[in-house]
Design a protein around this motif. Sequence first.
Motif, mmCIF file in Angstrom:
data_model
loop_
_atom_site.group_PDB
_atom_site.id
_atom_site.type_symbol
_atom_site.label_atom_id
_atom_site.label_comp_id
_atom_site.label_asym_id
_atom_site.label_seq_id
_atom_site.Cartn_x
_atom_site.Cartn_y
_atom_site.Cartn_z
ATOM 1 N N GLY A 17 0.810 -1.210 0.000
ATOM 2 C CA GLY A 17 0.000 0.000 0.000
ATOM 3 C C GLY A 17 0.841 1.257 0.000
ATOM 4 O O GLY A 17 1.970 1.270 0.488
ATOM 5 N N VAL A 18 0.274 2.332 -0.526
ATOM 6 C CA VAL A 18 0.989 3.606 -0.641
ATOM 7 C C VAL A 18 0.782 4.522 0.549
ATOM 8 O O VAL A 18 1.562 5.443 0.763
ATOM 9 N N LEU A 19 -0.259 4.292 1.318
ATOM 10 C CA LEU A 19 -0.539 5.154 2.458
ATOM 11 C C LEU A 19 0.397 4.826 3.617
ATOM 12 O O LEU A 19 0.811 3.673 3.799
ATOM 13 N N ASP A 20 0.735 5.840 4.411
ATOM 14 C CA ASP A 20 1.682 5.639 5.510
ATOM 15 C C ASP A 20 1.253 4.523 6.453
ATOM 16 O O ASP A 20 2.071 3.697 6.850
ATOM 17 N N TRP A 21 -0.024 4.481 6.811
ATOM 18 C CA TRP A 21 -0.482 3.458 7.756
ATOM 19 C C TRP A 21 -0.377 2.055 7.174
ATOM 20 O O TRP A 21 -0.208 1.083 7.894
ATOM 21 N N GLU A 22 -0.447 1.940 5.842
ATOM 22 C CA GLU A 22 -0.351 0.632 5.199
ATOM 23 C C GLU A 22 1.070 0.069 5.259
ATOM 24 O O GLU A 22 1.272 -1.137 5.150
ATOM 25 N N LYS A 23 2.035 0.933 5.441
ATOM 26 C CA LYS A 23 3.427 0.496 5.471
ATOM 27 C C LYS A 23 3.805 -0.134 6.805
ATOM 28 O O LYS A 23 4.888 -0.694 6.943
ATOM 29 N N ALA A 67 8.595 -10.790 1.526
ATOM 30 C CA ALA A 67 9.994 -10.438 1.774
ATOM 31 C C ALA A 67 10.225 -8.939 1.955
ATOM 32 O O ALA A 67 11.177 -8.538 2.621
ATOM 33 N N GLN A 68 9.376 -8.119 1.365
ATOM 34 C CA GLN A 68 9.535 -6.674 1.484
ATOM 35 C C GLN A 68 8.208 -5.982 1.215
ATOM 36 O O GLN A 68 7.277 -6.584 0.670
ATOM 37 N N HIS A 69 8.131 -4.721 1.605
ATOM 38 C CA HIS A 69 6.934 -3.912 1.353
ATOM 39 C C HIS A 69 6.893 -3.529 -0.132
ATOM 40 O O HIS A 69 7.913 -3.235 -0.746
ATOM 41 N N HIS A 70 5.684 -3.529 -0.697
ATOM 42 C CA HIS A 70 5.450 -3.035 -2.054
ATOM 43 C C HIS A 70 4.361 -1.977 -1.974
ATOM 44 O O HIS A 70 3.332 -2.192 -1.319
ATOM 45 N N ASP A 71 4.567 -0.863 -2.626
ATOM 46 C CA ASP A 71 3.540 0.175 -2.649
ATOM 47 C C ASP A 71 2.347 -0.239 -3.495
ATOM 48 O O ASP A 71 1.201 -0.012 -3.118
ATOM 49 N N LEU A 72 2.619 -0.834 -4.659
ATOM 50 C CA LEU A 72 1.561 -1.107 -5.623
ATOM 51 C C LEU A 72 1.378 -2.596 -5.884
ATOM 52 O O LEU A 72 2.363 -3.350 -5.959
ATOM 53 N N LEU A 73 0.132 -2.990 -6.085
ATOM 54 C CA LEU A 73 -0.151 -4.350 -6.544
ATOM 55 C C LEU A 73 0.542 -4.606 -7.873
ATOM 56 O O LEU A 73 1.038 -5.706 -8.129
ATOM 57 N N GLU A 74 0.584 -3.591 -8.723
ATOM 58 C CA GLU A 74 1.190 -3.723 -10.041
ATOM 59 C C GLU A 74 2.665 -4.126 -9.943
ATOM 60 O O GLU A 74 3.145 -4.959 -10.719
#
Length: 126
Positions: A17-23, A67-74
């Motif tokens: 997710g791109v939102l701060d709370w999603e990270k 394994a790591q955070h991703h901002d986008l599903l794409e």
Amino acid sequence: MTDSVFIHNLSFLASIGVLDWEKNIQQKLELDVELMTDIRPAAAREDLKLTLDYAAISQRLIATAQAQHHDLLETLVEKLAQLLLEEFNTSQVTLTLRKPDAVPSATSVGVRITRPLNTPAQALRV
């Protein structure tokens, strides 16, 4: 070739997710995978080594997604497609990645891609 091995509704938690709370949290994702392959050699010999092991594929996909955070599903779905094409005996993959809790009024939202082996998308190295 029209044979395929598929995995439907592989469900797991990942940081996306791109939102701060999603990270700072993990969210539920659902993945459908279809891998084009020739199943005839495995069927003739009843040998798992000659086909696509969907348990091993599932484990590898989940490990990569977590394994790591991703901002986008794409971004994540492209990375998963590239992994499948590089590591498993498939000539084409179709993936549908859903984020079921992203839009409250929808059952799920997501992206679907189809990637053949040896395409420019593989060179992206996402």
